[in-house]
Design a protein around this motif. Structure first.
Motif, mmCIF file in Angstrom:
data_model
loop_
_atom_site.group_PDB
_atom_site.id
_atom_site.type_symbol
_atom_site.label_atom_id
_atom_site.label_comp_id
_atom_site.label_asym_id
_atom_site.label_seq_id
_atom_site.Cartn_x
_atom_site.Cartn_y
_atom_site.Cartn_z
ATOM 1 N N LEU A 100 10.811 0.614 2.912
ATOM 2 C CA LEU A 100 10.037 1.776 3.017
ATOM 3 C C LEU A 100 10.943 2.961 1.661
ATOM 4 C CD1 LEU A 100 9.608 2.788 6.477
ATOM 5 C CD2 LEU A 100 7.908 2.839 5.039
ATOM 6 N N LYS A 101 11.953 2.515 1.620
ATOM 7 C CA LYS A 101 12.744 3.158 0.501
ATOM 8 C C LYS A 101 12.196 3.127 -0.980
ATOM 9 C CE LYS A 101 17.300 2.692 2.849
ATOM 10 N NZ LYS A 101 18.402 1.667 2.771
ATOM 11 N N LEU A 149 0.885 -0.929 0.138
ATOM 12 C CA LEU A 149 -0.009 -0.408 0.120
ATOM 13 C C LEU A 149 0.603 1.372 -0.183
ATOM 14 C CD1 LEU A 149 -2.507 -0.959 2.810
ATOM 15 C CD2 LEU A 149 -3.078 -0.657 0.413
ATOM 16 N N PRO A 150 0.478 2.592 -0.596
ATOM 17 C CA PRO A 150 0.950 3.636 -0.653
ATOM 18 C C PRO A 150 1.181 4.363 0.948
ATOM 19 C CG PRO A 150 -0.879 3.671 -1.489
ATOM 20 C CD PRO A 150 -1.403 2.720 -1.035
ATOM 21 N N ILE A 151 2.360 4.555 1.341
ATOM 22 C CA ILE A 151 2.404 4.969 2.796
ATOM 23 C C ILE A 151 2.808 6.264 2.955
ATOM 24 C CG2 ILE A 151 4.408 4.254 4.913
ATOM 25 C CD1 ILE A 151 2.871 1.730 3.933
ATOM 26 N N LEU A 152 2.725 7.450 3.619
ATOM 27 C CA LEU A 152 2.689 8.471 4.356
ATOM 28 C C LEU A 152 3.432 8.775 5.172
ATOM 29 C CD1 LEU A 152 -1.273 9.518 4.425
ATOM 30 C CD2 LEU A 152 -0.226 9.395 2.141
ATOM 31 N N ASP A 153 4.360 9.720 4.139
ATOM 32 C CA ASP A 153 5.566 10.343 5.226
ATOM 33 C C ASP A 153 6.030 8.819 5.598
ATOM 34 O OD1 ASP A 153 4.461 12.645 5.041
ATOM 35 O OD2 ASP A 153 5.022 12.605 7.192
ATOM 36 N N PRO A 154 7.041 8.358 4.396
ATOM 37 C CA PRO A 154 7.522 7.013 4.878
ATOM 38 C C PRO A 154 9.064 7.345 5.595
ATOM 39 C CG PRO A 154 7.527 7.625 2.560
ATOM 40 C CD PRO A 154 6.601 8.475 2.910
ATOM 41 N N ARG A 174 6.225 14.015 2.406
ATOM 42 C CA ARG A 174 6.951 15.145 3.838
ATOM 43 C C ARG A 174 5.391 16.088 4.532
ATOM 44 N NH1 ARG A 174 12.046 14.575 5.490
ATOM 45 N NH2 ARG A 174 13.683 13.244 3.778
ATOM 46 N N MET A 175 4.554 15.741 5.449
ATOM 47 C CA MET A 175 3.894 16.406 5.294
ATOM 48 C C MET A 175 3.430 16.646 6.869
ATOM 49 S SD MET A 175 0.329 14.438 4.344
ATOM 50 C CE MET A 175 0.258 13.493 2.540
#
Length: 296
Positions: free
Chosen positions: A213-214, A189-194, A220-221
């Motif tokens: 995660l890379k 799945l898409p990861i927010l702020d990995p 960068r929220m």
């Protein structure tokens, strides 16, 4: 020296300023006096005490041992007087100014502050959601909610909530892979702020490697409130503090697939200047918010 024989306040004010600046000239500029007038007032104080407070040299003064012993007590006394007058001015205004980190302000305090307002109709409430750490000596805030480890000098700190976190996402995003049943499913799945270090901590606790995660597109929220809004909108999986998203979890705007919680060692704290701990409006808010966390 008895209380009835305290030296004139004008002499004490001159000493306080001169000791702070180590300059009669700069003290005079601050107080609207001439250098000679400052010197005269300090002479009066020295005569009253019976020993010199300054070593006078050409274009330079320094504190004697007696002056160095006296100065911190005078500075503290003046600070207390300033805070006392600030308390009167702030309390007479009938406004409680609350500075809080955005996620806490929007997701926890906002939905509950009405209860406090109903019990305290004489107070107007002002909430300012900001991330910046404020300086109470120059900011109008009465209290603040800070994230960190506590123990800030000069501030009274009350721990409210551990900054625990866990992955959350919208049900629609989970359904794109047939549901999230185990931590490894997150890799799809898409990861927010990995790049957030919280992800490394949580994945390690969940027994997952973190190098995948890379491969995720970086975002960068920063503020948790922004990441949470993106997760609700279906942008991906976010690491969020469950206590801030109880309503979203109850309505299934978000789901929390796992009980595993990460913890960075930080917490959310109610803070205010130690010297203002007995201000009535601060005491009322402190008692209310601490009771909320005891009963919820």
């Amino acid at each position: 020296m008895s209380n009835s024989s305290l030296p004139p306040l004008s002499s004490v004010r001159a000493f306080e300023a001169a000791a702070r600046h180590l300059s009669f000239t700069r003290a005079g500029e601050e107080l609207g006096m001439t250098q000679a007038a400052v010197s005269y007032q300090i002479r009066l104080l020295e005569e009253r005490i019976g020993e010199p407070l300054f070593v006078r040299r050409p274009r330079q003064v320094s504190l004697t041992e007696a002056g160095a012993r006296l100065a911190p007590h005078i500075w503290d006394a003046f600070d207390r007087m300033r805070l006392a007058f600030d308390d009167l001015a702030r309390d007479s205004g009938g406004t409680l100014d609350i500075n809080a980190v955005p996620t806490f302000a929007i997701h926890w305090l906002g939905p509950r502050i009405g209860r406090f307002q109903l019990d305290n109709p004489d107070l107007a409430i002002r909430i300012r959601p900001v991330n910046e750490v404020i300086d109470f000596s120059s900011d109008a805030a009465d209290v603040a909610i800070r994230a960190g480890k506590g123990g800030w000098p000069g501030l009274k700190c009350h721990k409210l909530l551990d900054a625990a976190y866990t992955p959350m996402l919208s049900p629609a995003v989970a359904e794109t892979i047939g549901g999230v049943k185990e931590p490894a499913d997150l890799m799809e799945l898409p990861i927010l702020d990995p790049d957030d270090e919280w992800w490394l901590h949580w994945l390690g606790k969940a027994g997952l490697r973190s190098d995948w995660l890379k491969e995720k597109r970086s975002s960068r929220m920063g503020a948790q409130v922004m990441v949470g809004a993106a997760a609700i909108a279906g942008a991906g999986v976010a690491l969020l503090t469950p206590a801030f998203y109880e309503r979203e979890l109850a309505t299934r705007a978000l789901i929390q697939p796992f009980e595993t919680l990460g913890y960075s060692g930080d917490a959310y704290w109610l803070v205010y200047p130690e010297a203002r701990r007995n201000a009535p409006k601060i005491r009322r808010f402190r008692d209310w918010i601490l009771n909320q966390f005891e009963t919820e």
